[in-house]
Design a protein around this motif. Sequence first.
Motif, PDB file in Angstrom:
ATOM      1  N   GLN A 160       0.851  -1.181   0.000  1.00  0.00           N
ATOM      2  CA  GLN A 160       0.000   0.000   0.000  1.00  0.00           C
ATOM      3  C   GLN A 160       0.889   1.233   0.000  1.00  0.00           C
ATOM      4  O   GLN A 160       1.965   1.222   0.605  1.00  0.00           O
ATOM      5  CB  GLN A 160      -0.899   0.014   1.236  1.00  0.00           C
ATOM      6  N   GLY A 161       0.447   2.285  -0.666  1.00  0.00           N
ATOM      7  CA  GLY A 161       1.251   3.497  -0.698  1.00  0.00           C
ATOM      8  C   GLY A 161       0.485   4.670  -1.264  1.00  0.00           C
ATOM      9  O   GLY A 161      -0.624   4.524  -1.789  1.00  0.00           O
ATOM     10  N   ARG A 162       1.096   5.867  -1.169  1.00  0.00           N
ATOM     11  CA  ARG A 162       0.467   7.103  -1.627  1.00  0.00           C
ATOM     12  C   ARG A 162       0.883   7.489  -3.034  1.00  0.00           C
ATOM     13  O   ARG A 162       0.325   8.423  -3.594  1.00  0.00           O
ATOM     14  CB  ARG A 162       0.820   8.239  -0.660  1.00  0.00           C
ATOM     15  N   TYR A 163       1.853   6.802  -3.601  1.00  0.00           N
ATOM     16  CA  TYR A 163       2.248   7.067  -4.984  1.00  0.00           C
ATOM     17  C   TYR A 163       2.545   5.736  -5.657  1.00  0.00           C
ATOM     18  O   TYR A 163       3.264   4.897  -5.120  1.00  0.00           O
ATOM     19  CB  TYR A 163       3.474   7.977  -5.060  1.00  0.00           C
ATOM     20  N   PHE A 164       1.982   5.549  -6.835  1.00  0.00           N
ATOM     21  CA  PHE A 164       2.160   4.301  -7.570  1.00  0.00           C
ATOM     22  C   PHE A 164       2.569   4.618  -8.994  1.00  0.00           C
ATOM     23  O   PHE A 164       2.061   5.560  -9.608  1.00  0.00           O
ATOM     24  CB  PHE A 164       0.854   3.506  -7.574  1.00  0.00           C
ATOM     25  N   ARG A 165       3.481   3.800  -9.519  1.00  0.00           N
ATOM     26  CA  ARG A 165       3.914   3.953 -10.902  1.00  0.00           C
ATOM     27  C   ARG A 165       4.344   2.593 -11.420  1.00  0.00           C
ATOM     28  O   ARG A 165       4.960   1.810 -10.690  1.00  0.00           O
ATOM     29  CB  ARG A 165       5.078   4.935 -10.997  1.00  0.00           C
ATOM     30  N   SER A 166       4.014   2.292 -12.684  1.00  0.00           N
ATOM     31  CA  SER A 166       4.412   1.009 -13.257  1.00  0.00           C
ATOM     32  C   SER A 166       4.452   1.107 -14.771  1.00  0.00           C
ATOM     33  O   SER A 166       3.992   2.094 -15.357  1.00  0.00           O
ATOM     34  CB  SER A 166       3.433  -0.096 -12.833  1.00  0.00           C
ATOM     35  N   SER A 176       5.664   4.209  -3.373  1.00  0.00           N
ATOM     36  CA  SER A 176       6.383   4.993  -2.363  1.00  0.00           C
ATOM     37  C   SER A 176       5.497   5.210  -1.141  1.00  0.00           C
ATOM     38  O   SER A 176       4.269   5.080  -1.217  1.00  0.00           O
ATOM     39  CB  SER A 176       6.810   6.343  -2.950  1.00  0.00           C
ATOM     40  N   ASN A 177       6.155   5.568  -0.002  1.00  0.00           N
ATOM     41  CA  ASN A 177       5.463   5.714   1.283  1.00  0.00           C
ATOM     42  C   ASN A 177       4.628   4.461   1.562  1.00  0.00           C
ATOM     43  O   ASN A 177       3.465   4.529   1.942  1.00  0.00           O
ATOM     44  CB  ASN A 177       4.553   6.951   1.280  1.00  0.00           C
ATOM     45  N   SER A 178       5.246   3.318   1.325  1.00  0.00           N
ATOM     46  CA  SER A 178       4.491   2.074   1.324  1.00  0.00           C
ATOM     47  C   SER A 178       4.521   1.368   2.675  1.00  0.00           C
ATOM     48  O   SER A 178       5.378   1.590   3.516  1.00  0.00           O
ATOM     49  CB  SER A 178       5.035   1.134   0.249  1.00  0.00           C
ATOM     50  N   LYS A 179       3.527   0.514   2.831  1.00  0.00           N
ATOM     51  CA  LYS A 179       3.486  -0.431   3.926  1.00  0.00           C
ATOM     52  C   LYS A 179       2.838  -1.680   3.363  1.00  0.00           C
ATOM     53  O   LYS A 179       2.211  -1.658   2.310  1.00  0.00           O
ATOM     54  CB  LYS A 179       2.677   0.103   5.093  1.00  0.00           C
ATOM     55  N   GLY A 180       3.028  -2.820   4.034  1.00  0.00           N
ATOM     56  CA  GLY A 180       2.442  -4.021   3.466  1.00  0.00           C
ATOM     57  C   GLY A 180       2.633  -5.233   4.341  1.00  0.00           C
ATOM     58  O   GLY A 180       3.271  -5.185   5.387  1.00  0.00           O
ATOM     59  N   ALA A 181       2.047  -6.340   3.907  1.00  0.00           N
ATOM     60  CA  ALA A 181       2.157  -7.617   4.600  1.00  0.00           C
ATOM     61  C   ALA A 181       3.021  -8.531   3.757  1.00  0.00           C
ATOM     62  O   ALA A 181       2.851  -8.613   2.536  1.00  0.00           O
ATOM     63  CB  ALA A 181       0.771  -8.228   4.793  1.00  0.00           C
TER      64      ALA A 181
END
Length: 221
Positions: A160-166, A176-181
């Motif tokens: 999870q994050g506030r900025y995504f790019r692919s 970026s600013n990510s967190k996750g399991a």
Amino acid sequence: MRISRISSCLRGIVLGGVMLAFACENPKEHTAAAVRERDSLPMMVSYGVNTLMSDSGVIKYRLIAERYEINQVKDPSRWTFDKGLLLQEFDEKFHVQLYIQCDTAYYYDKLKLWELRGRVRVLTKDGLRFYSEELFRDENKRELYSNMYSRLVTPDRELQGRYFRSDERMTRYYVSNSKGAFERKDVAGGEDTLQSVPDTTKQMIRPSAAPQRKSIYSAQP
């Protein structure tokens, strides 16, 4: 008798003149107000759309929408899907690579830019799932990006994050600013310290400067 007839004619003329005067003083309009906002008028509106779209002669998308309109007067010109959109993307062999769904979509044809809004959902052929309230697709740069909270779920991880790019196929991505399991094997000795980094750093696009791009549509009056 003759005088009586002349008097009757005069009274008729006077009465007609009075009625005409009142009619001129109280005109009634029966016309609709003029349409002044030309930008609000689409050139074409279609309902129940299920069509294939090509790029350079190659079929690339299947587009399904309840309502679809084209407006070439707005700047930039755009296609609008305000009742939801389901998009399937094909590879060169006509195999489905992506399913994309959202509540509202805009396509800026001259910019070759998609703007997806509201409950954006993406599913790839590899089982990767993407969730957000915003997603842009830049066909010129062949990339996807979002400046809002996004959730990325792979078969074994969640980010999870506030900025995504692919890239456009979501095979290489960056959050970026990510967190996750992550899996338990990533944690050493039962402590909350990651010994191996998430797969986003292994297969990611490293932007030189993460651009904070704004919605073109929201900038219009």
